[in-house]
Design a protein around this motif. Structure first.
Motif, PDB file in Angstrom:
ATOM      1  N   GLY A 127     -16.496 -18.072  28.449  1.00 11.60           N
ATOM      2  CA  GLY A 127     -15.511 -17.131  27.944  1.00 11.60           C
ATOM      3  C   GLY A 127     -15.761 -16.782  26.491  1.00 11.60           C
ATOM      4  O   GLY A 127     -16.506 -17.474  25.778  1.00 11.60           O
ATOM      5  N   TRP A 128     -15.153 -15.680  26.066  1.00 11.86           N
ATOM      6  CA  TRP A 128     -15.237 -15.222  24.681  1.00 11.86           C
ATOM      7  C   TRP A 128     -13.830 -14.966  24.181  1.00 11.86           C
ATOM      8  O   TRP A 128     -12.991 -14.399  24.881  1.00 11.86           O
ATOM      9  N   PHE A 129     -13.567 -15.387  22.935  1.00 11.40           N
ATOM     10  CA  PHE A 129     -12.230 -15.273  22.368  1.00 11.40           C
ATOM     11  C   PHE A 129     -12.315 -14.598  21.011  1.00 11.40           C
ATOM     12  O   PHE A 129     -13.167 -14.946  20.183  1.00 11.40           O
ATOM     13  N   GLU A 156      -7.102 -10.874  28.320  1.00  9.36           N
ATOM     14  CA  GLU A 156      -5.810 -11.560  28.271  1.00  9.36           C
ATOM     15  C   GLU A 156      -5.376 -11.713  26.825  1.00  9.36           C
ATOM     16  O   GLU A 156      -6.210 -11.965  25.957  1.00  9.36           O
ATOM     17  N   LEU A 157      -4.069 -11.573  26.584  1.00 12.86           N
ATOM     18  CA  LEU A 157      -3.529 -11.829  25.260  1.00 12.86           C
ATOM     19  C   LEU A 157      -3.047 -13.269  25.195  1.00 12.86           C
ATOM     20  O   LEU A 157      -2.291 -13.716  26.056  1.00 12.86           O
ATOM     21  N   THR A 163      -3.558 -20.026  21.415  1.00 12.63           N
ATOM     22  CA  THR A 163      -4.727 -19.925  20.536  1.00 12.63           C
ATOM     23  C   THR A 163      -5.035 -21.272  19.892  1.00 12.63           C
ATOM     24  O   THR A 163      -6.210 -21.690  19.812  1.00 12.63           O
ATOM     25  N   ALA A 164      -4.003 -21.955  19.421  1.00 12.57           N
ATOM     26  CA  ALA A 164      -4.208 -23.271  18.821  1.00 12.57           C
ATOM     27  C   ALA A 164      -4.791 -24.250  19.840  1.00 12.57           C
ATOM     28  O   ALA A 164      -5.626 -25.100  19.497  1.00 12.57           O
ATOM     29  N   GLU A 165      -4.371 -24.139  21.083  1.00 17.90           N
ATOM     30  CA  GLU A 165      -4.901 -25.021  22.130  1.00 17.90           C
ATOM     31  C   GLU A 165      -6.365 -24.724  22.410  1.00 17.90           C
ATOM     32  O   GLU A 165      -7.182 -25.637  22.593  1.00 17.90           O
ATOM     33  N   ILE A 166      -6.739 -23.427  22.430  1.00 19.34           N
ATOM     34  CA  ILE A 166      -8.126 -23.043  22.687  1.00 19.34           C
ATOM     35  C   ILE A 166      -9.033 -23.495  21.548  1.00 19.34           C
ATOM     36  O   ILE A 166     -10.116 -24.041  21.774  1.00 19.34           O
ATOM     37  N   LEU A 167      -8.587 -23.298  20.308  1.00 17.21           N
ATOM     38  CA  LEU A 167      -9.450 -23.504  19.149  1.00 17.21           C
ATOM     39  C   LEU A 167      -9.336 -24.896  18.538  1.00 17.21           C
ATOM     40  O   LEU A 167     -10.249 -25.331  17.830  1.00 17.21           O
ATOM     41  N   TRP A 172      -5.396 -19.420  13.262  1.00 20.23           N
ATOM     42  CA  TRP A 172      -5.270 -18.044  13.741  1.00 20.23           C
ATOM     43  C   TRP A 172      -3.924 -17.850  14.440  1.00 20.23           C
ATOM     44  O   TRP A 172      -3.188 -18.812  14.669  1.00 20.23           O
ATOM     45  N   TYR A 173      -3.597 -16.615  14.807  1.00 20.06           N
ATOM     46  CA  TYR A 173      -2.227 -16.265  15.184  1.00 20.06           C
ATOM     47  C   TYR A 173      -2.071 -15.771  16.628  1.00 20.06           C
ATOM     48  O   TYR A 173      -0.979 -15.410  17.037  1.00 20.06           O
ATOM     49  N   GLY A 174      -3.092 -15.756  17.373  1.00 21.19           N
ATOM     50  CA  GLY A 174      -3.088 -15.186  18.721  1.00 21.19           C
ATOM     51  C   GLY A 174      -4.437 -14.518  18.927  1.00 21.19           C
ATOM     52  O   GLY A 174      -5.346 -14.685  18.105  1.00 21.19           O
ATOM     53  N   GLY A 175      -4.582 -13.760  20.004  1.00 22.36           N
ATOM     54  CA  GLY A 175      -5.835 -13.044  20.154  1.00 22.36           C
ATOM     55  C   GLY A 175      -6.158 -12.635  21.568  1.00 22.36           C
ATOM     56  O   GLY A 175      -5.384 -12.867  22.503  1.00 22.36           O
ATOM     57  N   MET A 176      -7.315 -12.014  21.706  1.00 21.64           N
ATOM     58  CA  MET A 176      -7.779 -11.499  22.994  1.00 21.64           C
ATOM     59  C   MET A 176      -8.838 -12.425  23.567  1.00 21.64           C
ATOM     60  O   MET A 176      -9.793 -12.797  22.891  1.00 21.64           O
ATOM     61  N   TYR A 177      -8.658 -12.752  24.841  1.00 16.70           N
ATOM     62  CA  TYR A 177      -9.591 -13.635  25.537  1.00 16.70           C
ATOM     63  C   TYR A 177     -10.192 -12.887  26.725  1.00 16.70           C
ATOM     64  O   TYR A 177      -9.500 -12.136  27.418  1.00 16.70           O
TER      65      TYR A 177
END
Length: 434
Positions: A127-129, A156-157, A163-167, A172-177
């Motif tokens: 995946g890419w985030f 996906e938003l 985001t904190a769980e992914i990174l 960061w504050y959120g993002g597109m996955y």
């Protein structure tokens, strides 16, 4: 076989499987499809044309993967920097819509190619985030997610907690996955693509810098220092290096982009306990800054990152320090990491960051302007260019054709381009009103 070609020192040059360089072109040869450039585009085009039953000869000035394809971060990103899907359609109509589909499918195209030929390229479709670096940029993430979902792609938003769980950080504050992205060892991929092409019967001549090509009658005539290749069809796949080995090769195309030096680097392998905390899903990450922060793991659990700095003084050391500080700021537990490998290569930038497709003449094609997203895009466009020269009607292709528009005073533009970073940094601190 040809003589050894020296590769710039990099983590990829130190870890990619060895490959014997092929002999230069000597004398006169003929083929059906000629490809110039053994990067992702040229190799993908050669593979596809050969699979479609055509004789293919590929000419490379140095060795497979020597240019941008073997020097980048290895992120497989199925969107472009700022070339949004709706703008493709508004500019180019149905050809733009097909281009959107090509871009959106580009991650799967690359990883499916890896699986088809069992390429040993450290490929991970993890995946890419794209995390948002300010609360306001979450609006941009939402807009991009909505746009790609309208075209049927799995964007996906993610909110701040996701985001904190992914990174493994709340930086960061959120993002597109997008789950179709990921990462590869790019030089290993280029060499494995060359292996696959040769297995399909493609003739590869490395150490054969093309000095000129011209249409003579029903053929393209391509000349190198040691020989001449004649072909019905031609694909120019040199991108950011179009004017580097032979300045007079295709000057209007070469001068339509600005080659900008992109720096990459690798940390020491991250300890197992930190590996489990920082980016546990091993996604490729590049955020919403213009002065981009980007990172991902390699197969040895090194963090692969990079950056850019202003000016020409002590650049390698300054960019090393900057990238280390950026990682330490986002991941305090990591401390200030040591960079064991630092390397660079050109990316092809243009004024609006839209890649361009050009017709060179009958059965002659080129594209240019990766804008830092060439791994997935180049692989997919190579396949599409091969379809163009092997019988697929132009109205079915994802190839919105334009004329080259060279930068006026290209040499001056090239020298001042690095100052663009200062403007990007200013924009990074602005919230967006979307």
């Amino acid at each position: 076989m040809g003589e050894a070609v020296e590769f710039p020192k990099s983590l990829w040059a130190a870890t990619a499987p060895e490959r014997a360089v092929t002999a230069p072109l000597k004398g006169t040869e003929e083929t059906d499809v000629a490809v110039i450039g053994a990067g992702f585009t040229g190799l993908s085009a050669a593979i596809e044309a050969a699979k479609r039953g055509h004789a293919v000869t590929l000419l490379e000035g140095k060795a497979a993967g020597w240019g941008a394809s073997g020097r980048n971060n290895g992120q497989v990103i199925p969107i472009l920097t700022s070339a949004e899907p709706d703008v493709w359609v508004s500019r180019y109509g149905e050809a733009g819509r097909r281009m959107v589909n090509l871009i959106g499918n580009s991650g799967d195209v690359l990883f499916n190619l890896v699986r088809e030929f069992d390429m040993q390229a450290e490929a991970e479709q993890a995946g890419w985030f794209q995390p948002a670096h300010t609360p306001g940029r979450v609006k941009l993430s939402q807009k991009r997610v909505d746009a790609w979902q309208r075209f049927g792609f799995p964007a996906e938003l993610k909110d701040a907690s996701e985001t904190a769980e992914i990174l493994g950080t709340d930086f960061w504050y959120g993002g597109m996955y997008n789950r179709t992205g990921g990462h590869v060892n790019p030089l290993a991929l280029a060499r494995e693509m060359a292996r696959a092409a040769e297995g399909l019967g493609v003739v590869i001549h490395e150490q054969s810098p093309v000095q000129s090509f011209v249409r003579e009658g029903a053929q393209w005539v391509i000349r190198t220092p040691g020989g001449t290749l004649k072909a019905r069809a031609l694909i120019l796949a040199t991108n950011a290096y179009t004017g580097e080995l032979a300045p007079k090769l295709a000057p209007r195309i070469a001068h339509s982009i600005v080659p900008v030096l992109s720096w990459q680097m690798a940390t020491q392998p991250v300890s197992d306990n930190l590996r489990a905390k920082i980016l546990p899903g091993r996604q490729a990450v590049s955020d919403t800054r213009g002065d981009l922060r980007f990172f991902r793991y390699d197969a040895r659990n090194r963090l692969i990152t990079g950056g850019a700095v202003m000016g020409n003084f002590n650049v390698a050391n300054r960019v090393r320090q900057k990238a280390a500080r950026n990682l330490a700021e986002a991941f305090p537990d990591l401390g200030l990491p040591e960079m064991t490998h630092v390397w660079s290569g050109f990316i092809g930038m243009n004024w609006d960051r839209f890649p361009r497709v050009h017709k060179l003449g009958p059965d002659g094609w080129a594209w240019i302007g990766c804008n830092g997203r060439g791994v997935a895009l180049g692989t997919s466009l190579g396949r599409e260019l091969a379809r163009a020269v092997t019988g697929v009607a132009e109205q079915e292709l994802a190839l919105p054709v334009t004329e080259p528009h060279p930068f006026p005073l290209h040499g001056i533009v090239r020298r001042v381009a690095p100052t663009y970073l200062a403007w990007l940094k200013r924009q990074d601190h602005k919230e967006l009103n979307l």
